[in-house]
Scaffold this active site. Sequence first.
Site, PDB file in Angstrom:
ATOM      1  N   HIS A  57      12.499 -23.967 -19.201  1.00 49.50           N
ATOM      2  CA  HIS A  57      11.597 -23.119 -18.544  1.00 49.50           C
ATOM      3  C   HIS A  57      11.929 -21.639 -18.532  1.00 49.50           C
ATOM      4  O   HIS A  57      13.205 -21.208 -18.868  1.00 49.50           O
ATOM      5  CB  HIS A  57      11.264 -23.278 -17.090  1.00 49.50           C
ATOM      6  CG  HIS A  57      12.175 -23.012 -15.997  1.00 49.50           C
ATOM      7  ND1 HIS A  57      13.397 -23.782 -16.002  1.00 49.50           N
ATOM      8  CD2 HIS A  57      12.193 -22.223 -14.922  1.00 49.50           C
ATOM      9  CE1 HIS A  57      14.145 -23.556 -14.865  1.00 49.50           C
ATOM     10  NE2 HIS A  57      13.474 -22.572 -14.466  1.00 49.50           N
ATOM     11  N   HIS A  59      12.724 -19.008 -16.707  1.00 50.90           N
ATOM     12  CA  HIS A  59      13.462 -17.941 -15.610  1.00 50.90           C
ATOM     13  C   HIS A  59      14.560 -17.459 -16.204  1.00 50.90           C
ATOM     14  O   HIS A  59      15.208 -18.163 -17.247  1.00 50.90           O
ATOM     15  CB  HIS A  59      13.829 -18.785 -14.550  1.00 50.90           C
ATOM     16  CG  HIS A  59      12.636 -19.076 -13.440  1.00 50.90           C
ATOM     17  ND1 HIS A  59      12.369 -20.144 -12.465  1.00 50.90           N
ATOM     18  CD2 HIS A  59      11.353 -18.275 -13.457  1.00 50.90           C
ATOM     19  CE1 HIS A  59      11.403 -19.889 -11.646  1.00 50.90           C
ATOM     20  NE2 HIS A  59      10.724 -18.824 -12.059  1.00 50.90           N
ATOM     21  N   ASP A  61      17.673 -16.886 -15.467  1.00 53.75           N
ATOM     22  CA  ASP A  61      19.019 -17.856 -15.292  1.00 53.75           C
ATOM     23  C   ASP A  61      18.963 -19.169 -16.333  1.00 53.75           C
ATOM     24  O   ASP A  61      19.841 -19.677 -16.171  1.00 53.75           O
ATOM     25  CB  ASP A  61      19.122 -18.035 -13.957  1.00 53.75           C
ATOM     26  CG  ASP A  61      18.422 -18.958 -13.447  1.00 53.75           C
ATOM     27  OD1 ASP A  61      17.116 -18.785 -13.498  1.00 53.75           O
ATOM     28  OD2 ASP A  61      18.669 -19.761 -12.479  1.00 53.75           O
ATOM     29  N   HIS A  62      17.777 -19.264 -17.028  1.00 55.48           N
ATOM     30  CA  HIS A  62      17.593 -20.216 -18.067  1.00 55.48           C
ATOM     31  C   HIS A  62      17.547 -19.541 -19.368  1.00 55.48           C
ATOM     32  O   HIS A  62      17.959 -20.425 -20.417  1.00 55.48           O
ATOM     33  CB  HIS A  62      16.799 -20.889 -17.776  1.00 55.48           C
ATOM     34  CG  HIS A  62      16.788 -21.789 -16.163  1.00 55.48           C
ATOM     35  ND1 HIS A  62      17.476 -22.770 -16.091  1.00 55.48           N
ATOM     36  CD2 HIS A  62      16.728 -21.270 -15.154  1.00 55.48           C
ATOM     37  CE1 HIS A  62      17.382 -23.327 -14.924  1.00 55.48           C
ATOM     38  NE2 HIS A  62      17.354 -22.253 -14.218  1.00 55.48           N
ATOM     39  N   HIS A 115       7.972 -26.699 -10.519  1.00 56.93           N
ATOM     40  CA  HIS A 115       8.952 -25.222 -10.203  1.00 56.93           C
ATOM     41  C   HIS A 115       8.077 -24.209 -10.938  1.00 56.93           C
ATOM     42  O   HIS A 115       7.913 -22.983 -10.294  1.00 56.93           O
ATOM     43  CB  HIS A 115      10.326 -25.800 -10.917  1.00 56.93           C
ATOM     44  CG  HIS A 115      11.178 -24.389 -10.549  1.00 56.93           C
ATOM     45  ND1 HIS A 115      11.738 -23.963  -9.552  1.00 56.93           N
ATOM     46  CD2 HIS A 115      11.907 -23.761 -11.648  1.00 56.93           C
ATOM     47  CE1 HIS A 115      12.675 -23.155  -9.848  1.00 56.93           C
ATOM     48  NE2 HIS A 115      12.599 -22.877 -11.124  1.00 56.93           N
ATOM     49  N   ASP A 134      15.309 -27.102 -13.557  1.00 53.63           N
ATOM     50  CA  ASP A 134      15.179 -26.861 -12.271  1.00 53.63           C
ATOM     51  C   ASP A 134      14.003 -27.797 -11.493  1.00 53.63           C
ATOM     52  O   ASP A 134      13.349 -27.365 -10.482  1.00 53.63           O
ATOM     53  CB  ASP A 134      14.887 -25.301 -11.874  1.00 53.63           C
ATOM     54  CG  ASP A 134      15.834 -24.344 -12.011  1.00 53.63           C
ATOM     55  OD1 ASP A 134      17.246 -24.958 -12.245  1.00 53.63           O
ATOM     56  OD2 ASP A 134      15.540 -23.228 -11.947  1.00 53.63           O
ATOM     57  N   HIS A 172      21.642 -26.607 -11.785  1.00 53.93           N
ATOM     58  CA  HIS A 172      22.304 -25.762 -10.746  1.00 53.93           C
ATOM     59  C   HIS A 172      23.258 -26.557  -9.935  1.00 53.93           C
ATOM     60  O   HIS A 172      23.027 -27.914  -9.598  1.00 53.93           O
ATOM     61  CB  HIS A 172      21.141 -25.058  -9.645  1.00 53.93           C
ATOM     62  CG  HIS A 172      20.487 -23.905 -10.335  1.00 53.93           C
ATOM     63  ND1 HIS A 172      20.936 -22.747 -10.361  1.00 53.93           N
ATOM     64  CD2 HIS A 172      19.374 -24.094 -10.804  1.00 53.93           C
ATOM     65  CE1 HIS A 172      20.073 -21.909 -10.774  1.00 53.93           C
ATOM     66  NE2 HIS A 172      19.193 -22.712 -11.331  1.00 53.93           N
TER      67      HIS A 172
END
Length: 256
Positions: A57, A59, A61-62, A115, A134, A172
Site C-alpha cells: 500500500h 503509506h 513507511d512502505h 487499512h 498493515d 510492523h
Amino acid sequence: MSKLEVRQIPVLRDNYIYLARDDATGACAAIDPAVAEPVLDTLAELGWQLTHILNTHHHHDHVGGNLELKRATGCTIVGNAADAARIPGIDVRVADGDAFALGTRVAKVIAVSGHTIGHIAYWFADDAALFCGDTLFALGCGRLFEGTPAQMWQSLSRLRALPGETRVYCAHEYTEANAAFALSIDPANRILAERAATVRARRRRGEPTVPSTLDEERRTNPFLRADDAALAKAAGLAGRDPVSVFADIRKRKDYF
Ligand code: ZN
Ligand code: FE
C-alpha cells in the site's frame, strides 16, 4: 527443488522490510521498503541483487525507499493497479487474483482494502508465505484509515482462509502491545495467554515475534475471531453480527 528465501530487516521504529529471493534464479524482491539504505546494505552483505519491489500500500513507511532503490538497482516496482497513482515509480500494475512470478516462485495477489483502499497482500502459496503489510498483524490488524469495518472484516476473512502453516510476514513489530489488548478482551483464552507470555519474553531478549503462522492467528487474534460466539461473549457483545463485533473491538483498540 527451488525455494523462497526470506530475510527480515528491522527499520525505523517498528517496521519490517522483507527480502524474498528465488534461490533458483536469484530474482529478489524487497517488500514494502520504507527506506533504501538498510536494504542496499543487506543486499551487499548477502550478495543478492534486487530485481523487484512489491508494495502492499501507499503509506510512506512502505514505499519511502522505492525511488532510491530503483535508481540504485534498476529494479521493477509492483503495486496495485487500482492505487497506481499513489505508488511511487510503479512499473507493473497488478490486481486481485493475479499471479505474479518472482523467478520460479509465484505470488497470488489478494485485494485487502480496509487499512487503506487499494491495500493488497502477496501470497506465495507454494512457499507458505504471506506478505500482508498493515492488514493482518501478529495478534492484531491495521487501523481503519480509509476503509469500513465491513471491508476490513471481509479482507481479514480472506486471509484467514489461507492454510494454517502460512507464515504471516506483517510489516510492523506491534505484537506485544497487541497481546495486551487481546488479553483485555479475551482474558480466559489460555492459548492466547501462553502466546502473550512468549511474546513478552522474546521482546525482552530483543527478538522479533514476526512471522507468526496463520494457525496461531486464528486461535488467538481477536480480529480474526469476530464471528466466534465465545469471543463475542468475552467482549460483552454476545449475539451481535461479526461486522459489528469487529467494528466494536477495532474501535476499542484505537483508544487502548
Ligand atoms: Zn500503513
Ligand atoms: Fe505501516
